[in-house]
Write a protein that holds these residues in place. Structure first.
Motif, PDB file in Angstrom:
ATOM      1  N   PRO A 248       0.826  -1.395  -0.025  1.00 42.76           N
ATOM      2  CA  PRO A 248       0.030  -0.002   0.069  1.00 42.76           C
ATOM      3  C   PRO A 248       0.798   1.244  -0.012  1.00 42.76           C
ATOM      4  CG  PRO A 248      -0.806  -1.534   1.640  1.00 42.76           C
ATOM      5  CD  PRO A 248       0.422  -2.147   1.084  1.00 42.76           C
ATOM      6  N   PRO A 249       0.532   2.348  -0.936  1.00 42.44           N
ATOM      7  CA  PRO A 249       1.323   3.556  -0.823  1.00 42.44           C
ATOM      8  C   PRO A 249       1.504   4.271   0.383  1.00 42.44           C
ATOM      9  CG  PRO A 249      -0.266   3.124  -2.839  1.00 42.44           C
ATOM     10  CD  PRO A 249      -0.711   2.246  -2.123  1.00 42.44           C
ATOM     11  N   ASN A 250       0.686   4.295   1.231  1.00 41.83           N
ATOM     12  CA  ASN A 250       0.742   4.775   2.695  1.00 41.83           C
ATOM     13  C   ASN A 250       0.862   3.566   3.814  1.00 41.83           C
ATOM     14  OD1 ASN A 250       0.425   7.431   1.508  1.00 41.83           O
ATOM     15  ND2 ASN A 250      -2.146   7.064   1.552  1.00 41.83           N
ATOM     16  N   GLY A 251       1.152   2.479   3.419  1.00 42.60           N
ATOM     17  CA  GLY A 251       1.508   1.570   4.508  1.00 42.60           C
ATOM     18  C   GLY A 251       0.190   0.715   4.811  1.00 42.60           C
ATOM     19  N   HIS A 252      -0.734   1.258   4.289  1.00 47.66           N
ATOM     20  CA  HIS A 252      -1.892   0.494   4.642  1.00 47.66           C
ATOM     21  C   HIS A 252      -3.325   0.884   3.873  1.00 47.66           C
ATOM     22  CE1 HIS A 252      -2.814   4.031   6.986  1.00 47.66           C
ATOM     23  NE2 HIS A 252      -3.838   4.057   6.945  1.00 47.66           N
ATOM     24  N   TYR A 253      -4.150   0.159   3.632  1.00 48.41           N
ATOM     25  CA  TYR A 253      -5.515   0.474   2.945  1.00 48.41           C
ATOM     26  C   TYR A 253      -6.553   0.824   3.968  1.00 48.41           C
ATOM     27  CZ  TYR A 253      -3.145  -1.524  -1.302  1.00 48.41           C
ATOM     28  OH  TYR A 253      -2.366  -2.054  -2.458  1.00 48.41           O
ATOM     29  N   GLU A 254      -7.340   1.794   3.535  1.00 49.25           N
ATOM     30  CA  GLU A 254      -8.553   1.885   4.214  1.00 49.25           C
ATOM     31  C   GLU A 254      -9.904   1.607   3.629  1.00 49.25           C
ATOM     32  OE1 GLU A 254      -8.876   6.083   5.364  1.00 49.25           O
ATOM     33  OE2 GLU A 254      -6.683   5.943   6.560  1.00 49.25           O
ATOM     34  N   ILE A 255     -10.717   0.981   4.297  1.00 46.70           N
ATOM     35  CA  ILE A 255     -12.168   0.729   3.576  1.00 46.70           C
ATOM     36  C   ILE A 255     -12.853   1.956   3.153  1.00 46.70           C
ATOM     37  CG2 ILE A 255     -14.409  -0.287   4.177  1.00 46.70           C
ATOM     38  CD1 ILE A 255     -12.126  -2.377   4.076  1.00 46.70           C
ATOM     39  N   MET A 256     -13.345   1.692   1.938  1.00 49.17           N
ATOM     40  CA  MET A 256     -14.123   2.965   1.282  1.00 49.17           C
ATOM     41  C   MET A 256     -15.467   2.821   1.887  1.00 49.17           C
ATOM     42  SD  MET A 256     -14.625   3.354  -2.980  1.00 49.17           S
ATOM     43  CE  MET A 256     -15.814   4.559  -3.615  1.00 49.17           C
ATOM     44  N   MET A 257     -16.090   1.587   1.831  1.00 50.22           N
ATOM     45  CA  MET A 257     -17.573   1.146   2.232  1.00 50.22           C
ATOM     46  C   MET A 257     -17.489  -0.059   2.646  1.00 50.22           C
ATOM     47  SD  MET A 257     -20.966   2.116   0.163  1.00 50.22           S
ATOM     48  CE  MET A 257     -20.910   3.674   0.523  1.00 50.22           C
ATOM     49  N   GLU A 258     -18.238  -0.097   3.981  1.00 51.93           N
ATOM     50  CA  GLU A 258     -18.625  -1.607   4.300  1.00 51.93           C
ATOM     51  C   GLU A 258     -19.765  -2.227   3.330  1.00 51.93           C
ATOM     52  OE1 GLU A 258     -21.746  -0.547   7.648  1.00 51.93           O
ATOM     53  OE2 GLU A 258     -19.753  -0.869   8.207  1.00 51.93           O
ATOM     54  N   SER A 259     -19.582  -3.544   3.758  1.00 47.67           N
ATOM     55  CA  SER A 259     -20.697  -4.291   2.721  1.00 47.67           C
ATOM     56  C   SER A 259     -22.310  -4.138   3.184  1.00 47.67           C
ATOM     57  CB  SER A 259     -20.601  -5.789   3.107  1.00 47.67           C
ATOM     58  OG  SER A 259     -20.900  -6.382   4.252  1.00 47.67           O
ATOM     59  N   PRO A 260     -23.188  -4.444   2.414  1.00 50.61           N
ATOM     60  CA  PRO A 260     -24.384  -4.203   3.102  1.00 50.61           C
ATOM     61  C   PRO A 260     -24.824  -4.995   4.346  1.00 50.61           C
ATOM     62  CG  PRO A 260     -24.470  -4.476   0.607  1.00 50.61           C
ATOM     63  CD  PRO A 260     -23.176  -4.938   1.115  1.00 50.61           C
TER      64      PRO A 260
END
Length: 467
Positions: A248-260
């Motif tokens: 990941p470019p910043n060391g980690h990824y962040e969730i954009m949107m949780e599942s339904p």
């Protein structure tokens, strides 16, 4: 006339096989066993039971080998490296853990799979706003000859129905929460778009519950533009590479949107998936307009229609031209897109569309080219259009041009709603020359097929062009 209107609109959606308007679904690219994935075409020497390289707990998609059955099996010809059965063990299962690719374009997904060393798992075509929900889905392999495509591409291709037990293609039943499989996917939506592209009907059919993470900005064609839709194939490939992908470019990824159902999963590493792959390119925007488009030359041009579908459409053409199926005349196909293009006539509503006479002159130009360069004298013309004005169709008839009459053929009743566009799509691919409408992806794909498959000349008419 309604059937003609529906035919073109529906067909535009179907282009997903090649270029399509923004049609979306779920595309899966699963990581095969470790091997030299840059080796293309694959080595003729098969790997040693490669699926055993994937630990079963991480890959419920693949069933354990049935050694007793294998031992009892008589000696058979060696499988080709790209034979899909190499990547499956046992029949489709009830539940899997996917590394999937949510589909915008089948061909873009397959090409991304090829360059990243992943095996594409192709979804069925599902209803969109152009197709009524009760039309159900159409498996990819019901339209395209999968074995021929594998041989031509020299690459393995799977369908969802190969790896997972799915509901009936006509079922609209909504699965229970406990029936859904959770999956973390990428969203390719640009940075200023807060929402991923969900296709509820397809999610229901595939029984998935998906949470999304935005694709890295570094993979975009123009990273500094927050509204840039386009991703670069080889840049995105770095982040889904099966072995030691780019971190990941910043060391980690962040969730954009949780599942339904409220699940929060980062993109799966084994089964990579995306929500929208229409805007993927090697560098040019809307790259399919170029004959050298890698997704076309490496994938889409090899997606020929099934033998049964070709045979069926030959019957349609024979009846349209008043001949036998063994004596279908050579013809020029014309696609005239007008309906939604009329909405682009801002200054002179309804008057900016190219008249039929412009298409007539372009047909004559194709006729001359067929005669002078290909030694073919072609009289017959097949027309498809979303135009609903009866006067337009009267003029088509006066020119001696023909069209497929789905009402008389009872296409909807015999085969269902999907086959209204499919029949015309296949018919156009059989032409020896083609005249289409500029900026119509429907025209673009049909023209490419006529060029590649039939070595035929093609031309486009600007929708506002007048001669």
């Amino acid at each position: 006339m309604l059937s003609r209107i529906k035919s073109l609109i529906f067909l535009t959606v179907l282009l997903v096989t090649a270029v399509s308007l923004a049609y979306s679904s779920i595309l899966l690219l699963f990581a095969p066993p470790s091997r030299n994935i840059y080796q293309y075409p694959p080595s003729s020497k098969p790997p040693l039971n490669p699926l055993h390289c994937i630990p079963p707990p991480q890959n419920p998609l693949i069933k354990p080998a049935l050694r007793e059955n294998i031992a009892k099996t008589k000696e058979s010809p060696p499988l080709k490296e790209w034979d899909s059965s190499k990547y499956l063990k046992g029949p489709p299962t009830d539940n899997h853990y996917y590394e999937a690719n949510q589909l915008m374009s089948y061909t873009n997904m397959i090409y991304l799979g090829m360059i990243s060393g992943r095996v594409p798992i192709i979804p069925p075509f599902g209803p969109d706003h152009h197709i009524s929900l009760d039309a159900g889905v159409v498996p990819f392999g019901n339209i395209f000859n999968m074995s021929r495509a594998r041989d031509l591409m020299r690459y393995p291709l799977l369908e969802w129905r190969d790896v997972k037990k799915l509901p009936s293609t006509s079922s609209s039943e909504i699965p229970l929460p406990e029936e859904r499989e959770e999956l973390g996917c990428w969203s390719t939506r640009h940075g200023n778009d807060p929402l991923p592209l969900r296709v509820k009907w397809v999610m229901d059919h595939l029984k998935l519950d998906i949470s999304y993470t935005r694709a890295p900005t570094e993979a975009r064609n123009n990273p500094s533009d927050g509204n840039d839709d386009f991703l670069i194939f080889h840049k995105m490939m770095q982040f889904i590479f099966p072995r030691k992908p780019r971190p990941p470019p910043n060391g980690h990824y962040e969730i954009m949107m949780e599942s339904p159902l409220g699940r929060r999963l980062l993109p799966d590493e084994h089964m990579s998936c995306f929500d929208f792959l229409y805007y993927v390119t090697t560098g040019e925007t809307y790259e399919y307009k170029f004959a050298w488009s890698p997704a076309w030359t490496k994938v889409a041009t090899h997606l020929h229609f099934t033998d049964d579908l070709v045979k069926m459409v030959e019957g349609y053409l024979a009846r349209a031209f008043g001949t036998s199926e063994n004596n279908i005349p050579q013809f020029i196909a014309v696609h005239i897109r007008r309906g939604d293009f009329a909405n682009q006539c801002w200054d002179t509503p309804g008057n900016c569309l190219a008249p039929l006479s412009t298409f007539e002159k372009r047909v004559e130009k194709i006729r001359r080219e067929l005669r002078d360069k290909h030694n073919k004298r072609v009289k017959h013309v097949l027309v498809t259009s979303d135009e609903k004005d009866p006067e337009f169709w009267d003029e088509v008839q006066e020119l001696g041009w023909v069209t497929i009459n789905h009402e008389e053929e009872r296409t909807f009743k015999k085969y269902g709603e999907w086959y209204l566009p499919i029949v015309e799509f296949v018919a156009q691919s059989m032409a020896v020359g083609f005249v289409g409408t500029h900026d119509s992806t429907f025209s673009l794909v049909s023209a490419r097929r006529v060029e590649d498959w039939n070595n035929g000349p093609t031309s486009y008419v600007q929708h506002f062009e007048k001669e």
